[in-house]
Scaffold this motif. Structure first.
Motif, PDB file in Angstrom:
ATOM      1  N   LEU B 104       0.820  -1.218   0.000  1.00 28.76           N
ATOM      2  CA  LEU B 104       0.000   0.000   0.000  1.00 28.76           C
ATOM      3  C   LEU B 104       0.855   1.270   0.000  1.00 28.76           C
ATOM      4  O   LEU B 104       0.702   2.146  -0.855  1.00 28.76           O
ATOM      5  CB  LEU B 104      -0.952   0.009   1.193  1.00 28.76           C
ATOM      6  CG  LEU B 104      -1.871   1.232   1.274  1.00 28.76           C
ATOM      7  CD1 LEU B 104      -2.847   1.256   0.116  1.00 28.76           C
ATOM      8  CD2 LEU B 104      -2.637   1.276   2.595  1.00 28.76           C
ATOM      9  N   ALA B 105       1.799   1.349   0.959  1.00 28.20           N
ATOM     10  CA  ALA B 105       2.614   2.560   1.038  1.00 28.20           C
ATOM     11  C   ALA B 105       3.601   2.645  -0.126  1.00 28.20           C
ATOM     12  O   ALA B 105       3.942   3.742  -0.577  1.00 28.20           O
ATOM     13  CB  ALA B 105       3.358   2.608   2.371  1.00 28.20           C
ATOM     14  N   LYS B 108       1.350   4.200  -2.731  1.00 24.67           N
ATOM     15  CA  LYS B 108       0.772   5.510  -2.440  1.00 24.67           C
ATOM     16  C   LYS B 108       1.817   6.551  -2.050  1.00 24.67           C
ATOM     17  O   LYS B 108       1.655   7.728  -2.322  1.00 24.67           O
ATOM     18  CB  LYS B 108      -0.258   5.398  -1.306  1.00 24.67           C
ATOM     19  CG  LYS B 108      -1.391   4.451  -1.575  1.00 24.67           C
ATOM     20  CD  LYS B 108      -2.502   5.135  -2.331  1.00 24.67           C
ATOM     21  CE  LYS B 108      -3.558   4.111  -2.710  1.00 24.67           C
ATOM     22  NZ  LYS B 108      -4.608   4.678  -3.527  1.00 24.67           N
ATOM     23  N   VAL B 109       2.857   6.119  -1.347  1.00 24.01           N
ATOM     24  CA  VAL B 109       3.838   7.087  -0.850  1.00 24.01           C
ATOM     25  C   VAL B 109       5.102   7.077  -1.694  1.00 24.01           C
ATOM     26  O   VAL B 109       5.594   8.114  -2.111  1.00 24.01           O
ATOM     27  CB  VAL B 109       4.192   6.821   0.632  1.00 24.01           C
ATOM     28  CG1 VAL B 109       5.023   7.961   1.182  1.00 24.01           C
ATOM     29  CG2 VAL B 109       2.925   6.648   1.462  1.00 24.01           C
TER      30      VAL B 109
ATOM     31  N   ALA C 131      -0.762   2.962   9.343  1.00 24.86           N
ATOM     32  CA  ALA C 131      -0.730   3.581   8.019  1.00 24.86           C
ATOM     33  C   ALA C 131       0.128   4.856   8.028  1.00 24.86           C
ATOM     34  O   ALA C 131       0.953   5.066   7.144  1.00 24.86           O
ATOM     35  CB  ALA C 131      -2.153   3.893   7.562  1.00 24.86           C
ATOM     36  N   THR C 134       3.868   4.330   7.955  1.00 25.77           N
ATOM     37  CA  THR C 134       4.501   3.994   6.682  1.00 25.77           C
ATOM     38  C   THR C 134       4.517   5.199   5.747  1.00 25.77           C
ATOM     39  O   THR C 134       4.897   5.071   4.587  1.00 25.77           O
ATOM     40  CB  THR C 134       3.773   2.845   5.963  1.00 25.77           C
ATOM     41  OG1 THR C 134       2.430   3.255   5.690  1.00 25.77           O
ATOM     42  CG2 THR C 134       3.757   1.588   6.806  1.00 25.77           C
ATOM     43  N   GLY C 135       4.081   6.343   6.230  1.00 27.43           N
ATOM     44  CA  GLY C 135       4.182   7.556   5.430  1.00 27.43           C
ATOM     45  C   GLY C 135       2.910   7.948   4.699  1.00 27.43           C
ATOM     46  O   GLY C 135       2.885   8.948   3.991  1.00 27.43           O
ATOM     47  N   LEU C 136       1.832   7.171   4.863  1.00 26.48           N
ATOM     48  CA  LEU C 136       0.576   7.574   4.223  1.00 26.48           C
ATOM     49  C   LEU C 136       0.070   8.869   4.861  1.00 26.48           C
ATOM     50  O   LEU C 136       0.172   9.050   6.075  1.00 26.48           O
ATOM     51  CB  LEU C 136      -0.487   6.475   4.379  1.00 26.48           C
ATOM     52  CG  LEU C 136      -0.658   5.525   3.187  1.00 26.48           C
ATOM     53  CD1 LEU C 136       0.615   4.745   2.955  1.00 26.48           C
ATOM     54  CD2 LEU C 136      -1.814   4.568   3.419  1.00 26.48           C
ATOM     55  N   GLN C 140      -4.884   9.782   2.507  1.00 27.31           N
ATOM     56  CA  GLN C 140      -4.620   8.442   1.975  1.00 27.31           C
ATOM     57  C   GLN C 140      -5.035   7.373   2.972  1.00 27.31           C
ATOM     58  O   GLN C 140      -5.604   6.350   2.597  1.00 27.31           O
ATOM     59  CB  GLN C 140      -3.125   8.293   1.651  1.00 27.31           C
ATOM     60  CG  GLN C 140      -2.694   9.054   0.400  1.00 27.31           C
ATOM     61  CD  GLN C 140      -1.175   9.053   0.241  1.00 27.31           C
ATOM     62  OE1 GLN C 140      -0.444   9.088   1.229  1.00 27.31           O
ATOM     63  NE2 GLN C 140      -0.717   9.033  -0.993  1.00 27.31           N
ATOM     64  N   SER C 144      -7.751   4.719   1.864  1.00 25.68           N
ATOM     65  CA  SER C 144      -7.313   3.352   1.554  1.00 25.68           C
ATOM     66  C   SER C 144      -7.445   2.401   2.723  1.00 25.68           C
ATOM     67  O   SER C 144      -7.571   1.197   2.533  1.00 25.68           O
ATOM     68  CB  SER C 144      -5.841   3.344   1.115  1.00 25.68           C
ATOM     69  OG  SER C 144      -5.625   4.266   0.092  1.00 25.68           O
TER      70      SER C 144
END
Lengths: 220, 246, 226
Positions: B104-105, B108-109, C131, C134-136, C140, C144
């Motif tokens: 996911l990250a 997205k990141v 989340a 992890t940098g979201l 986001q 997500s």
């Protein structure tokens, strides 16, 4: 703006009419809520008999009333039955319609509550010699009601709001009276007043429900 | 690079009237494994969470890999990619597969394409020994496997530092070993790690340094042999003897 | 004439039914249009309010809570009457259709905001933290990680509430909307026969009963998978 929606003179003039409506709404609620709960209790107790010959028709009954608009039910009783020679009057029609409609909703909630009580509770009660009905009413139901208290409260709120349907069949409850006052004064102020009364009357229950349902926000 | 990779100075944290961190200084060198111990409520977890700013320090300074974490101009989301974190309760996303959790990250990141992210994600799952579980959802995995997926989720972003917040405390005893095994191999690959845990055996074998915290401050620190054999402070001694009795 | 024949002649009069079938069908179309508009706009507005609320802007949140509470407290029929009979006093004259649509959409907005918000708050704090670690970003994470989990929780209460409010399209008849009940009522008074009313009732069952059954099925499926 204030002249048309919140006219002080009209509030004063129409207050006796609106007040009578408020009183009737309270009385009506005090009648239909127990009536619906009673209907629901019967359904829920029947549903606890897990036999398919009982369960399926019950489910169909409940789903029928979940699908059927209460106003249509009310009109059917009020305007349809006279053709069969039965003139029941608005008040009795409201009582019957609520018994059927809100009974189905209460029944569904109570059934979910009964399902949420572990089977061991009945077994424990029966092992001490209680009959099925006794085990149900004194062991299972109290726990069931506690488990679904927010849903019961939420439905009761809906039932009280639903009493406004009485206005369509000339039951002189709050909305009906407010509309009478409106047509007498040619001004919507009485309806605004009625809305404010509904809000003040039901807001505490709405707040309480939000408290019961919401936890603290975890984010951001 | 010779300077410390994590440099926290004068950290204070208040929760209302509670003073949870009372002036903590912590420097961690590259490739070092620092083990943080202390009684519950001593501020260990809060210290970790201040390092990646999941918790906002009330005062102090945190620099990680040359980035000032508390500077309002810092892109915190970008900075957090360099700091992996593993939680006591795993916190896997229950609606996604293991691979979905890990990628996911990345998507997205880090801005990877799905194919790139999937390849990196599978490699990360491979590293924690779960290459064959990529399509499983968290509900279908044991606690130990879930925690290893959580580790994979963090290392897939190639962090410079890994923070472990009691990674084995929520696990059944027989599942602890597999997670410690993964942590050990991470250590051998040269990852800088800060670990809050009660696994004293692991601390003895793997840690470069043990830090003992109590009442929101670091009481003493040193090589594991020294701290466990002859602690200088009474409070450290009491804590260690209590832990070892169990 | 036997009593059954008299009953059928009164309540199931095929001649009357055939004559008014087109009226009832046009009512069905209006009911579907109204229901679709209410569902789409009401739920979209409710979700938008819930998302706005998650931003945590104090005065805005108070405003949202007050509006939501207002429309949860007022009977839908009162809102309809207020808009239809009240707004003309300030030279706005919404039609019965628009009044009913707006009223029910506001009510559904209020209830769905509450349901979405309850779903969002039910997602554990650790999900946000994992989340974010992890940098979201906030958005986001919301989109997500949190909302997909929240939606699962919201589906059963949201479908139930949506059905209950959508049935309220029948209230439109009070303000002269020509939906099913309105058509059936006027057909009844024109023909002095209750058969059209029964036809209307049947139409509601045909429209809503399948929805209720599907909702029940979805609910039990979600319950098993948990």
């Amino acid at each position: 703006m204030i002249q048309s929606f919140f006219n002080p003179e009209i509030i004063v003039a129409s207050w006796p009419i609106v007040r009578a409506g408020l009183l009737n709404t309270v009385l009506l609620s005090l009648l239909v809520v127990p009536l619906g709960l009673f209907g629901g209790l019967i359904l829920a107790l029947l549903a606890s008999v897990k036999h398919p010959a009982v369960r399926w028709p019950l489910m169909a009954w409940v789903d029928f009333f979940r699908a059927f608009p209460p106003l249509v039910l009310l009109i059917l009783l009020f305007a349809g039955l006279p053709f069969a020679g039965l003139e029941l009057g608005g008040f009795v029609c409201v009582a019957i319609a609520f018994f059927l409609n809100t009974g189905a909703y209460y029944g569904e909630i109570l059934r979910a509550g009964i399902d949420s009580v572990p089977g061991g509770q009945i077994e424990a009660a029966r092992s001490t010699g209680l009959s099925r009905l006794q085990a149900m009413t004194s062991v299972v139901l109290p726990q069931a009601v506690r488990n679904v208290l927010p849903d019961l409260l939420s439905n009761t709120l809906e039932v009280v709001k639903l009493t406004a349907l009485g206005s369509v069949v000339a039951v002189p409850e709050l909305l009906y009276q407010a509309r009478q006052a409106q047509s007498l004064t040619y001004n919507p102020t009485p309806i605004v007043v009625a809305a404010i009364i509904y809000f003040l009357m039901l807001w505490p229950a709405v707040r309480l429900l939000s408290r019961l349902e919401n936890r603290a926000f975890a984010g951001p | 690079m010779n300077g410390p990779i994590v440099d926290a100075r004068g950290l204070h944290k208040h929760f209302g009237a509670l003073h949870v961190l009372r002036g903590v200084d912590l420097k961690v060198a590259e490739r070092e494994l620092v083990f943080v111990i202390g009684p519950s409520g001593s501020g260990k977890s809060t210290l970790l969470r201040c390092l990646n700013r999941l918790e906002e320090p009330s005062a102090g300074r945190v620099v990680v890999d040359g980035i000032d974490m508390l500077d309002p101009r810092t892109d915190i989301n970008h900075a957090r990619q360099r700091i992996g974190m593993v939680f006591q309760s795993f916190n896997l996303y229950p609606h996604m597969t293991a691979l979905g959790n890990v990628t996911l990250a990345l998507r997205k990141v880090a801005g990877k394409s799905r194919a790139e992210a999937d390849a990196l994600g599978r490699a990360a799952l491979e590293r924690v020994g779960l290459g064959d579980r990529a399509g499983h959802t968290p509900g279908q995995l044991s606690g130990g496997q879930q925690q290893r997926v959580a580790i994979a989720r963090a290392i897939a972003l190639e962090p410079r530092v890994m923070l472990f917040d009691e990674p084995t405390s929520a696990l059944d005893p027989e599942l602890v070993g597999s997670v410690l095994e993964v942590m050990r191999s991470l250590r051998e690959s040269g990852m800088t790690m800060i670990v809050v845990s009660h696994e004293m055996g692991f601390a003895r074998n793997a840690a470069d340094r043990v830090v003992f915290m109590d009442e929101g401050a670091i009481v003493e620190e040193g090589p594991p042999a020294a701290i466990f054999a002859k602690p200088t402070h009474e409070r450290t001694r009491a804590f260690i003897s209590q832990i070892q009795r169990h | 004439m036997s009593s059954w024949e008299r009953f059928a002649e009164t309540f199931l009069n095929t001649k009357v039914m055939l004559k008014y079938l087109p009226d009832i069908l046009s009512g069905v179309v209006v009911t579907i249009e109204l229901a679709a508009l209410v569902v789409v706009t009401g739920i979209a507005a409710g979700l938008a309010l819930a998302l706005l609320r998650s931003l945590g802007i104090r005065p805005l949140n108070w405003l949202i809570v007050v509006v939501v509470d207002l429309f949860r407290s007022l009977p839908p029929l009162v809102v309809i009457v207020l808009i239809y009979f009240g707004l003309p006093s300030v030279d706005l004259s919404p039609s019965g259709f628009v009044s009913t649509w707006l009223s029910l959409a506001f009510v559904l907005m209020a209830f769905s905001e509450e349901i979405f918000w309850a779903g969002i708050t039910a997602v554990a704090r650790g999900q946000w933290e994992a989340a974010r670690s992890t940098g979201l970003s906030f958005g986001q994470t919301l989109m997500s990680v949190v909302l997909p989990q929240a939606f699962r929780l919201t589906i059963p209460p949201l479908t139930n509430r949506t059905i209950a409010i959508t049935k309220g399209t029948a209230l439109g008849t009070v303000v002269a909307v020509t939906e099913i009940l309105g058509q059936a009522s006027s057909a009844m008074s024109n023909s002095y026969n209750p058969s059209p009313l029964l036809m209307g009732a049947l139409a509601y069952i045909v429209l809503f009963f399948p929805v209720v059954v599907v909702a029940r099925w979805v609910e039990t499926r979600l319950a098993w998978k948990r």
